[in-house]
Design a protein around this motif. Structure first.
Motif, PDB file in Angstrom:
ATOM      1  N   VAL A   1       0.840  -1.205   0.000  1.00 13.45           N
ATOM      2  CA  VAL A   1       0.000   0.000   0.000  1.00 13.45           C
ATOM      3  C   VAL A   1       0.870   1.248   0.000  1.00 13.45           C
ATOM      4  O   VAL A   1       0.596   2.219  -0.722  1.00 13.45           O
ATOM      5  N   ALA A   2       1.907   1.241   0.810  1.00 12.96           N
ATOM      6  CA  ALA A   2       2.793   2.400   0.876  1.00 12.96           C
ATOM      7  C   ALA A   2       3.506   2.633  -0.451  1.00 12.96           C
ATOM      8  O   ALA A   2       3.714   3.782  -0.862  1.00 12.96           O
ATOM      9  N   ALA A   3       3.861   1.533  -1.133  1.00 11.32           N
ATOM     10  CA  ALA A   3       4.596   1.652  -2.394  1.00 11.32           C
ATOM     11  C   ALA A   3       3.683   1.943  -3.578  1.00 11.32           C
ATOM     12  O   ALA A   3       4.053   2.679  -4.507  1.00 11.32           O
ATOM     13  N   HIS A   4       2.477   1.341  -3.567  1.00 10.50           N
ATOM     14  CA  HIS A   4       1.575   1.469  -4.721  1.00 10.50           C
ATOM     15  C   HIS A   4       0.140   1.729  -4.256  1.00 10.50           C
ATOM     16  O   HIS A   4      -0.757   0.902  -4.469  1.00 10.50           O
ATOM     17  N   PRO A   5      -0.133   2.853  -3.637  1.00 10.70           N
ATOM     18  CA  PRO A   5      -1.480   3.104  -3.101  1.00 10.70           C
ATOM     19  C   PRO A   5      -2.564   3.134  -4.167  1.00 10.70           C
ATOM     20  O   PRO A   5      -3.725   2.839  -3.877  1.00 10.70           O
ATOM     21  N   ASP A   6      -2.195   3.452  -5.394  1.00 10.80           N
ATOM     22  CA  ASP A   6      -3.184   3.541  -6.479  1.00 10.80           C
ATOM     23  C   ASP A   6      -3.771   2.188  -6.849  1.00 10.80           C
ATOM     24  O   ASP A   6      -4.778   2.126  -7.563  1.00 10.80           O
ATOM     25  N   ARG A   7      -3.200   1.113  -6.348  1.00 12.67           N
ATOM     26  CA  ARG A   7      -3.707  -0.225  -6.664  1.00 12.67           C
ATOM     27  C   ARG A   7      -4.819  -0.664  -5.702  1.00 12.67           C
ATOM     28  O   ARG A   7      -5.399  -1.736  -5.887  1.00 12.67           O
ATOM     29  N   PHE A   8      -5.117   0.160  -4.705  1.00  6.39           N
ATOM     30  CA  PHE A   8      -6.020  -0.290  -3.651  1.00  6.39           C
ATOM     31  C   PHE A   8      -7.239   0.608  -3.512  1.00  6.39           C
ATOM     32  O   PHE A   8      -7.148   1.830  -3.598  1.00  6.39           O
ATOM     33  N   ARG A   9      -8.367  -0.058  -3.302  1.00  5.46           N
ATOM     34  CA  ARG A   9      -9.618   0.619  -2.964  1.00  5.46           C
ATOM     35  C   ARG A   9     -10.092   0.057  -1.625  1.00  5.46           C
ATOM     36  O   ARG A   9     -10.337  -1.144  -1.495  1.00  5.46           O
ATOM     37  N   VAL A  10     -10.228   0.931  -0.650  1.00  2.37           N
ATOM     38  CA  VAL A  10     -10.657   0.541   0.691  1.00  2.37           C
ATOM     39  C   VAL A  10     -12.138   0.817   0.863  1.00  2.37           C
ATOM     40  O   VAL A  10     -12.621   1.901   0.529  1.00  2.37           O
ATOM     41  N   LEU A  11     -12.866  -0.193   1.354  1.00  3.21           N
ATOM     42  CA  LEU A  11     -14.262   0.013   1.755  1.00  3.21           C
ATOM     43  C   LEU A  11     -14.332  -0.157   3.260  1.00  3.21           C
ATOM     44  O   LEU A  11     -13.910  -1.186   3.805  1.00  3.21           O
ATOM     45  N   THR A  12     -14.848   0.850   3.926  1.00  4.20           N
ATOM     46  CA  THR A  12     -14.989   0.821   5.370  1.00  4.20           C
ATOM     47  C   THR A  12     -16.235   1.614   5.733  1.00  4.20           C
ATOM     48  O   THR A  12     -16.881   2.168   4.862  1.00  4.20           O
ATOM     49  N   GLY A  13     -16.604   1.645   7.000  1.00  7.18           N
ATOM     50  CA  GLY A  13     -17.785   2.399   7.377  1.00  7.18           C
ATOM     51  C   GLY A  13     -18.360   1.947   8.699  1.00  7.18           C
ATOM     52  O   GLY A  13     -17.736   1.181   9.440  1.00  7.18           O
ATOM     53  N   GLU A  14     -19.558   2.425   8.988  1.00  2.00           N
ATOM     54  CA  GLU A  14     -20.243   2.050  10.220  1.00  2.00           C
ATOM     55  C   GLU A  14     -21.743   2.239  10.100  1.00  2.00           C
ATOM     56  O   GLU A  14     -22.226   2.860   9.155  1.00  2.00           O
ATOM     57  N   ARG A  15     -22.433   1.679  11.074  1.00  5.55           N
ATOM     58  CA  ARG A  15     -23.875   1.880  11.150  1.00  5.55           C
ATOM     59  C   ARG A  15     -24.156   3.212  11.845  1.00  5.55           C
ATOM     60  O   ARG A  15     -23.641   3.446  12.941  1.00  5.55           O
ATOM     61  N   PRO A  16     -24.964   4.068  11.268  1.00  2.00           N
ATOM     62  CA  PRO A  16     -25.253   5.363  11.895  1.00  2.00           C
ATOM     63  C   PRO A  16     -26.322   5.246  12.978  1.00  2.00           C
ATOM     64  O   PRO A  16     -27.463   5.696  12.837  1.00  2.00           O
ATOM     65  N   THR A  17     -25.927   4.626  14.094  1.00  2.00           N
ATOM     66  CA  THR A  17     -26.874   4.414  15.200  1.00  2.00           C
ATOM     67  C   THR A  17     -26.820   5.528  16.236  1.00  2.00           C
ATOM     68  O   THR A  17     -27.641   5.557  17.150  1.00  2.00           O
ATOM     69  N   GLY A  18     -25.844   6.407  16.128  1.00  2.00           N
ATOM     70  CA  GLY A  18     -25.700   7.504  17.079  1.00  2.00           C
ATOM     71  C   GLY A  18     -24.516   8.351  16.664  1.00  2.00           C
ATOM     72  O   GLY A  18     -23.940   8.159  15.591  1.00  2.00           O
ATOM     73  N   ARG A  19     -24.162   9.287  17.507  1.00  2.00           N
ATOM     74  CA  ARG A  19     -23.034  10.162  17.186  1.00  2.00           C
ATOM     75  C   ARG A  19     -21.708   9.418  17.346  1.00  2.00           C
ATOM     76  O   ARG A  19     -21.569   8.562  18.222  1.00  2.00           O
ATOM     77  N   LEU A  20     -20.744   9.744  16.518  1.00  2.00           N
ATOM     78  CA  LEU A  20     -19.432   9.121  16.606  1.00  2.00           C
ATOM     79  C   LEU A  20     -18.719   9.603  17.868  1.00  2.00           C
ATOM     80  O   LEU A  20     -18.885  10.741  18.302  1.00  2.00           O
ATOM     81  N   HIS A  21     -17.910   8.704  18.435  1.00  2.00           N
ATOM     82  CA  HIS A  21     -17.247   9.011  19.699  1.00  2.00           C
ATOM     83  C   HIS A  21     -15.759   8.688  19.634  1.00  2.00           C
ATOM     84  O   HIS A  21     -15.237   8.351  18.553  1.00  2.00           O
TER      85      HIS A  21
END
Length: 350
Positions: free
Chosen positions: A22-42
């Motif tokens: 990732v550090a050498a070739h970041p353009d090769r990666f797509r990250v999917l992340t996230g959370e359920r919006p059940t309340g305010r982030l802490h």
């Protein structure tokens, strides 16, 4: 489903290799992340996931963040204040340093083609495999009612989240590895049965710090023990002031015997870049009042810039929803393209 120690060691080794790639070739990666919006982030979200997203995007990785509003109702009866929670999450993402001009931030419910992938994906897993998923097992054990169909198929929905945009890298802790493995299995089985469409996403193991709520229990809005990123300095001080400690003036770090004291030490340590034992030694016989002052000042100083940026962004009532709408537009474009590939591979183009 548990991860054997030898398998986890191999996963750790591969994750270390991935980090270098990732550090050498970041353009090769797509990250999917996230959370359920059940309340305010802490604070748990900030130190556990948001900082890692900022880091990865800073390297040049293509960052996708899903606010999984449909998944809010996997284990509850209503969506609650989901729109407000989405808006607040976007404000915190931007204030924390996520470049919202480059990241794709979107919601489940606004991307029909993503959700349509659930149908072919469900044909690729068995009921027994779904019941073995740790989240499903934990919910079944804790709930006094039958699992909803949405809860049972939660791992498949997560697979659709990751695969619709062909995410190939997912930041996870050790506990989330079984979830990602379901996604990898679905991608592999689809490719074998119908033709190659999906990557098998890989795990980037994150060293998520253990961040308890202020009372030592799991950090949760429902427990009233979480410092939300959107709190003011005064609200933070009031919450910490109400935190139960004990009558022993000597400050020590002992999460089992002294959960409140220890949680405040952890909170302060994260914000100060220190460790609990060092802070405990420094406080000595200062007692709970000195500890609470330390924790309050540490949190308020650390998040002062975040709160200022957040307030500036919140002053524009169109900022957050406008960003989500643009993210939804982009997500729909990609999801429709992926669904077309799926239909072509399955021979269901008419």
């Amino acid at each position: 489903m548990t991860i054997p120690s030898d398998s986890f060691a191999a996963t750790r080794e591969r994750s270390d290799e991935l980090a270098a790639e990732v550090a050498a070739h970041p353009d090769r990666f797509r990250v999917l992340t996230g959370e359920r919006p059940t309340g305010r982030l802490h604070l748990g979200h900030y130190f556990g996931t948001i900082l890692e997203r900022v880091r990865l995007q800073g390297l040049g990785v293509d960052l996708w963040v899903i606010l999984a509003d449909y998944q809010v109702i996997t284990d509850r009866d209503t969506l609650g204040q989901v729109r407000e929670n989405v808006v607040n999450a976007v404000l915190d993402y931007a204030a924390a340093g996520i470049d919202t001009g480059r990241a794709t931030v979107f919601t489940h419910s606004a991307v029909p083609a993503l959700n349509q992938l659930m149908l072919p994906f469900l044909s690729l897993v068995t009921e027994a495999e779904l019941h073995r998923n740790p989240t499903v097992k934990a919910e079944l054990a804790a709930s006094e009612r039958a699992l909803s169909g949405l809860m049972l198929t939660y791992p498949v929905h997560q697979a659709a989240d990751i695969l619709f945009c062909k995410g190939n890298l997912v930041p996870v802790g050790k506990d989330q590895l079984p979830h990602l493995e379901v996604t990898r299995v679905i991608a592999r089985r689809f490719n074998e049965r119908f033709g190659r469409v999906f990557p098998e996403p890989q795990a980037l193991l994150t060293a998520t710090p253990g961040i308890p709520g202020l009372d030592g229990r799991k950090m949760s809005k429902s427990y009233g023990n979480a410092i939300s990123l959107s709190m003011t300095a005064d609200e933070t001080a009031a919450l910490i002031r109400r935190t139960p400690t004990d009558g022993d003036r000597r400050i020590t770090f002992d999460p089992d015997a002294r959960p409140g004291v220890s949680a405040l030490l952890t909170t302060a340590a994260l914000c100060l870049g220190s460790d609990e034992a060092t802070l405990a030694d420094k406080l000595g016989d200062g007692g709970g009042s000195a500890l609470k002052k330390l924790a309050t000042d540490a949190v308020n100083d650390f998040f002062a810039d975040h709160r200022a940026r957040r307030a500036e962004l919140a002053a524009d009532p169109d900022f957050a929803i406008g960003l989500v709408r643009e993210g939804n537009r982009h997500a729909n474009e990609i999801a429709e393209r992926t669904l077309d590939e799926v239909r072509s591979a399955m021979g269901t183009v008419y």
